[in-house]
Write an enzyme that holds these catalytic residues in place. Structure first.
Site, PDB file in Angstrom:
ATOM      1  N   TYR A   1      56.890  48.686  12.554  1.00 14.95           N
ATOM      2  CA  TYR A   1      55.669  48.717  13.387  1.00 14.95           C
ATOM      3  C   TYR A   1      55.885  48.190  14.805  1.00 14.95           C
ATOM      4  O   TYR A   1      56.958  47.745  15.149  1.00 14.95           O
ATOM      5  CB  TYR A   1      54.472  48.072  12.699  1.00 14.95           C
ATOM      6  CG  TYR A   1      54.471  46.605  12.310  1.00 14.95           C
ATOM      7  CD1 TYR A   1      55.411  45.700  12.735  1.00 14.95           C
ATOM      8  CD2 TYR A   1      53.432  46.128  11.495  1.00 14.95           C
ATOM      9  CE1 TYR A   1      55.331  44.361  12.360  1.00 14.95           C
ATOM     10  CE2 TYR A   1      53.349  44.804  11.110  1.00 14.95           C
ATOM     11  CZ  TYR A   1      54.302  43.923  11.549  1.00 14.95           C
ATOM     12  OH  TYR A   1      54.216  42.612  11.183  1.00 14.95           O
ATOM     13  N   GLU A   2      54.846  48.333  15.619  1.00 17.54           N
ATOM     14  CA  GLU A   2      54.924  47.988  17.056  1.00 17.54           C
ATOM     15  C   GLU A   2      56.041  48.757  17.751  1.00 17.54           C
ATOM     16  O   GLU A   2      56.701  48.234  18.647  1.00 17.54           O
ATOM     17  CB  GLU A   2      55.144  46.485  17.259  1.00 17.54           C
ATOM     18  CG  GLU A   2      54.148  45.587  16.579  1.00 17.54           C
ATOM     19  CD  GLU A   2      52.710  45.901  16.941  1.00 17.54           C
ATOM     20  OE1 GLU A   2      52.475  46.421  18.048  1.00 17.54           O
ATOM     21  OE2 GLU A   2      51.823  45.644  16.109  1.00 17.54           O
ATOM     22  N   GLY A   3      56.236  50.000  17.349  1.00 16.09           N
ATOM     23  CA  GLY A   3      57.362  50.790  17.858  1.00 16.09           C
ATOM     24  C   GLY A   3      58.546  50.564  16.957  1.00 16.09           C
ATOM     25  O   GLY A   3      59.046  49.437  16.869  1.00 16.09           O
TER      26      GLY A   3
END
Lengths: 593, 593
Positions: free
Chosen positions: B440-442
């Site tokens: 997550y978060e890229g």
């Protein structure tokens, strides 16, 4: 819903083109009943079973799990019917002796059928797997009467089998087991103790469960030289072979685990249960190792199956998922974004997985062939050589194939982005289910100790020297147009030969060295093995027309340039020695100061 | 029951000895309110909270999970009380502006307090984390009135925050989001669309939830230049600041995930919900990136926390578990077996994890210090330099610290053998919970693209050149008795400088190259960064007496010889180029032929 299409094209390529299986079978009188067409037909049948029966039960099996209630275990919905269908198809005894109801198929073939079942439903696969392992141990060490009593029922699936080794305080170190076996006057034994982590220790798939239990007689020598093996049936077997009264053996609970939730992992209580000695007292470990070695190769196949399943789903997802644009210009102007397959990093992950699958599959068939030589060949020298090779490669098949496969499932999961973390896509289950394969049947650390210790240092490097010789002979026979893999393989062979000399020299100087170096040494030998497999794959593909064969060459090239560089890292770590590791005080590890 | 003892000794060593934090704080007028004693007191308080409040809720939170029922989300038992206690302790605003109720503490300190919460309960930590991120975005881009309305309530924990970016068809590629924002005459907007993967999208911890939502106005430019940011409160806020009627924004369901099960990951439906523009139309991404960059460093801290938790439990288990005997002779003759700490392979795994923890912690503090310079320094040149450094190191902090930590949790789990796979030991949860941090978060792949593209190729290598210069200056200043890490660091710096030149040259020739090389390049720079950290650690330890400091030197040596060899492998993979990857047809990936 996850997909699975059995990789029959690659399986056939490996059997027919890489290993000339039919020629091998036909040249061996014990296998001459098998030809390529029959083998392919068997694989095609198993593909249907895997795709239609076990695949649909994989997610539901994970969600429902095996359950324990009031002393009995229930498998998830559909497992019972699937097991019956599997048994009736003759699959349990596919590789077993015809004398006992098996089909006498070679390991070269059964590794491939096993792969499909592991790919589609590893929890399910563990039930028949343990039966087959128990059957093998009995076939090698049990009396004629015991074989007659148990083997036909096990291979027909009416009964199943387990292996009961681990105790709460004793896993890797079986020398300290506490389960007791007290002799009765009638030659039977009373077995008392607790075993844990017993796969399929109880379930509702078969009418009886035949436990193979390690225990110690009262006067047994200390340690691993005092372990005996016993048959302990869940239900006693009547004179006529029918199932009788309940034995004092049963599950106390089941474990709640990270994965393989549909496989019942039982705590087993033996409360003076009736047991029958297999072979002789104090010689139980040898019999159990027949089973263990079989299971260990199977764990490698579990890795391969999971990695293939992961690959197919990740490749499909990457094809379907539209996100971003190609660096070299828009590829799908009519769509809001290009497929993520345009991104090199996504391809890199997929190619890592695919290279792992094709090398692992070839390696499994190669080890299967060696096992077949030990079992079916009439040439004593060939059997001796194959036995050594199997001894060397079993820990690699178990540990290397599961380590690389686990990384492969992680790469595949990553291709899904956030969706890879969500249960409904099935990828996180694949990762969770596979993780155990690195741990059970002897952790991969323990496999590595086996490779570097018993299989390398103990024979002064003889086994690996023979293996390297075979690899060099093969690589040297390759044409110059395969230099990209020929040179890589020969270089790797030389590096491993040198590294082995280093290991032997260090081991002579430091008793601590082998344990500390073991895992990196195993990975180094694993990389050489994959290079060898890609050399064989490339050689089989090179003169054939069509994209299928060209892609085999391209993947071999990918392996040589993008995966094999790991070898030097492994060598550097082995060469760093053990002092840096052993010099820390024991207290250091739990202390912050 | 898993254990956790906050690693305060190492935290203090890193702050005080490695980074001379007090001197740094005292020399900056905006941080002069903080001294070492106060910082240590804060860490000790947080340690108590983590050990006593969040740790006991970690396993139960996993078992119970967040639940969705009739449009509302309920967190597991105990979470509500813990969140209240956390909020009342002032922890949410620990690093926030005092003007809005925060405590104005530097990032150098908050990374360490965050680590403890991530170590003991990552699911819990995500709730306040999103609040803080939302607060930061608002503080940077919202109007004075919006700040007054929302920030004090967010930092007090009365309200919480979310970031709503991802949509079913749009994750990494935000340019194709579909959520609409229609202007109303009163200056508000009606927000309509569906967002997925929204952490803390709904819960019962706070009386209101402030969603920060990316959406497109009807006349917005296509792609990422047409994205605006909106405040969409769950409940409307009355003139007096109290909570009013329900807005048309709420969860449609929650995801069933591999881990972080106590963290509610919501599908959010916005059905013409009232929204308030933050900043200007079409400039929403910049505001969201303030939040994203904060979260990205936090994910690295999540990795560190999990790795520390895993280490402590594995080290304790290895100390307690008796199995086998030492190769160098029996160590515990009065016990049935020696502790498995006598085995080099077990130590190797533990040392890998511990080296990861100490280097990661130092790196987190280092990046925190750079962030503090950007925020608190009054020296424009220093701010510029620190901004460049933060830009360079954010993707490394996110991706490298989570990749290495995930491997560390696997190593720690393996120390447990079969018990590592069983839920009650907590290790498999640690692995499952951490896996999301790589995604997550890229994803870490996307972070790597950011590093090699925007942060390296775009500035023609200027950021990394400055970083390498700093590293070389530091390493060159080391005494000769630290040659083992000095030389390793200087060699790594040279290799990365050369590799970067190779990357720049290749990127000029092949648009496909950077994407394919990105992950290996990021890991290469990560390894250099850890070498740099160990050089700083070794330098801080070398003239000090006592085992604590000697062990720091020994661990630095372990890193140099047993971990850093990975660098050459990464370089070889980067240098293998992208042709091997891109030459496969798109069709190849889903085809068996």
């Amino acid at each position: 819903m996850p997909i699975y299409n059995a990789p029959l094209a690659d399986m056939k390529f490996i059997l027919n083109d890489v290993f000339n299986a039919e020629q091998f079978w036909q040249s061996n009188e014990n296998l001459a009943h098998l030809d390529a067409a029959t083998a392919e037909a068997i694989l095609e049948e198993m593909a249907k079973f895997a795709q239609n029966v076990t695949l649909p039960l994989n997610r539901t099996g994970d969600e429902e799990g095996a359950t324990y209630n009031n002393g009995t275990v229930t498998t998830p919905a559909g497992f019972k019917e699937a097991f019956k269908q599997y048994a009736q198809g003759g699959w349990i005894g596919l590789g077993a002796e015809e004398e006992w109801g098996g089909q006498g198929m070679p390991k070269m073939l059964t590794v491939l059928s096993d792969e499909m079942l592991f790919a589609t439903n590893p929890s399910f696969m563990l039930y028949p797997l343990l039966s087959v392992g128990a059957g093998m141990a009995l076939n090698s060490y049990a009396s004629q009467e015991q074989k007659e009593t148990y083997l036909p029922k096990i291979y027909s699936g009416e009964w199943s089998g387990t292996m009961c080794l681990t105790e709460p305080h004793s896993g890797t170190d079986l020398g300290i087991i506490k389960t007791k076996a007290e002799r009765n006057e009638d030659g039977t034994y009373n077995i008392t103790g607790t075993k844990i982590f017993i796969t399929g220790g109880d379930h509702d798939l078969a009418e009886n469960i035949i436990h193979l239990v390690l225990a110690k007689t009262p006067d047994a020598p200390a340690g691993s030289r005092g372990i005996s093996l016993f048959i302990v049936p869940k239900f006693m077997v009547n004179e006529d072979g029918s199932v009788g009264e309940r034995n004092a053996a049963g599950p106390g609970s089941i474990e709640h685990k990270m994965g393989i939730k549909a496989s019942a992992t039982c705590v087993m209580n033996f409360d003076g249960a009736k047991g029958y000695l297999v072979g002789k007292e104090n010689e139980g470990l040898a019999a159990m190792f027949v089973m263990m070695n079989y299971e260990r190769l199977s764990m490698g196949i579990q890795g391969l199956g999971a990695s293939e399943f992961a690959y197919q789903n990740a490749a499909q997802y990457a094809t379907d998922r539209l996100q971003g644009r190609s660096a070299s210009g828009v590829k799908s102007p009519n769509k809001p974004a290009d497929s993520i397959l345009v991104h090199g990093d996504v391809r890199r992950m997929l190619l890592n997985v695919r290279a792992n699958n094709e090398a692992s599959r070839a390696f499994a068939v190669y080890v299967g062939q060696q096992l077949d030589i030990t079992k079916f060949s009439t040439d004593a020298a060939a059997v001796k050589k194959a036995n050594d090779r199997v001894a060397l490669l079993t820990p690699i098949a178990k540990a290397y194939l599961t380590d690389t496969a686990f990384q492969a499932t992680l790469d595949a999961q990553m291709c899904f982005g956030g969706h890879g973390y969500i249960r409904e896509w099935g990828m996180e289950q694949c990762v969770r289910d596979l993780r155990i394969a690195q741990i059970y049947e002897g952790t991969n650390g323990v496999q590595s100790q086996d490779l570097i210790g018993r299989k390398t240092i103990k024979c002064n490097g003889a086994y690996i020297a023979e293996y390297i010789e075979e690899i060099r002979d093969f690589a040297n026979s390759l044409d110059a147009d395969l230099n990209f893999i020929k040179d890589a393989t020969l270089d790797a062979a030389t590096e491993i030969a040198d590294l082995t000399q280093f290991v032997l020299a260090q081991a002579a100087e430091s008793v601590e060295f082998p344990n500390a170096a073991a895992v990196d040494y195993l990975h180094a030998v694993g990389l050489l093995s994959f290079a060898y497999m890609f050399a064989r794959i490339a050689n089989a593909a090179k003169d054939k027309d069509g994209e299928f064969f060209q892609n085999k060459l391209a993947l071999a090239q990918y392996f040589a340039q993008r995966i094999l560089p790991e070898l030097d890292m492994r060598i550097a770590k082995v060469k760093a020695g053990s002092d840096l590791i052993m010099n820390f005080s024991e207290n250091y590890f739990t202390s912050q100061a």
